[in-house]
Design an enzyme around this catalytic site. Sequence first.
Site, short mmCIF file in Angstrom:
data_model
loop_
_atom_site.label_atom_id
_atom_site.label_comp_id
_atom_site.label_asym_id
_atom_site.label_seq_id
_atom_site.Cartn_x
_atom_site.Cartn_y
_atom_site.Cartn_z
N HIS A 29 -14.98 2.44 -1.75
CA HIS A 29 -13.89 1.48 -1.48
C HIS A 29 -12.83 2.09 -0.56
O HIS A 29 -11.73 1.58 -0.47
CB HIS A 29 -13.25 1.01 -2.79
CG HIS A 29 -14.15 0.12 -3.60
ND1 HIS A 29 -13.85 -0.30 -4.87
CD2 HIS A 29 -15.37 -0.43 -3.31
CE1 HIS A 29 -14.83 -1.07 -5.33
NE2 HIS A 29 -15.77 -1.14 -4.40
N TYR A 67 0.82 -1.22 0.00
CA TYR A 67 0.00 0.00 0.00
C TYR A 67 0.85 1.27 0.00
O TYR A 67 0.45 2.27 -0.60
CB TYR A 67 -1.00 -0.01 1.16
CG TYR A 67 -2.23 -0.80 0.79
CD1 TYR A 67 -3.20 -0.24 -0.03
CD2 TYR A 67 -2.39 -2.11 1.19
CE1 TYR A 67 -4.31 -0.96 -0.43
CE2 TYR A 67 -3.50 -2.85 0.81
CZ TYR A 67 -4.46 -2.27 -0.01
OH TYR A 67 -5.54 -2.99 -0.41
#
Length: 279
Positions: free
Chosen positions: A130, A74
Amino acid sequence: MISSELRAYLHEFAANDQAKMVVLTGAGISAESGIPTFRGKEGYWKIGSVNYQPQEIGTMKMFKQNPQEVWKWYLFRHTVCNNSQPNPGHYAVAEMEKILGGKRFTLVTQNVDGLHFRAGSTFKNTLLIHGDLTHVRCSKDSCDTELLPFPEGIAPKTRESAISLEEWERLRCPSCGALTRPHVLWFDEYYNEKYYKYETALHKNREADLLIVVGTSGATNLPNKMYYNALNNNKQIVVVNLDSSIFSRTLEANQTGHVLLGKSGEILPEILAAIKDTI
Ligand SMILES: [Zn+2]
């Protein structure tokens, strides 16, 4: 070029100050800014000599087993997003919000890259179904901290970069000391109202007269639900996509709505221009 029929509809829509619009965006709009979908060939992540797919690494299961690797992935994605720029499609969407205002306009986005905000869209009128990479949250369900802004002092990352001890400290929850997690919906998790505004998105969609679907192929549940709700209730639908999709084919089969195949960075400014002409 958008058709004269669509242009006439957009004029009528814009002139009616009660008419509401939802714009739903997916990976396609950001692909034009150079952000890979992370579902395609750019999506892999290597741990040792093993290649993982996003469906394997973007999961709570993997985070529990190997939080280091999940965070490394990430942080790399966060760097890719920060190095990209919004394109004319993002700017056109932000301008629509500005012209129509929050009572008439809602943006629902599947994208976690933050480009809509950098183009001028507001948090207030945007539903991040999301999540988004500009926030983190505590990984402990029992810890009731709110969303936290992405921590400062974390260096840009490549696929090979390590996370320093000091950076790990910055990735801890300030309240309970547990590790934070990216504020994104993982493949083994479900939509909810608290974090992902599931109910609000459906509500806004039901209220809307016009749904513009941009750069999403219908692979996930909530966009599908929004699309078919609009279709079954005879709402006006505009599909903007590079290639034909299940959404564009359904519209064509039903001989309704408008399918605009091409770059959203070119088509959305045309839609904006038709709205602007009227107001
Ligand atoms: Zn905590």
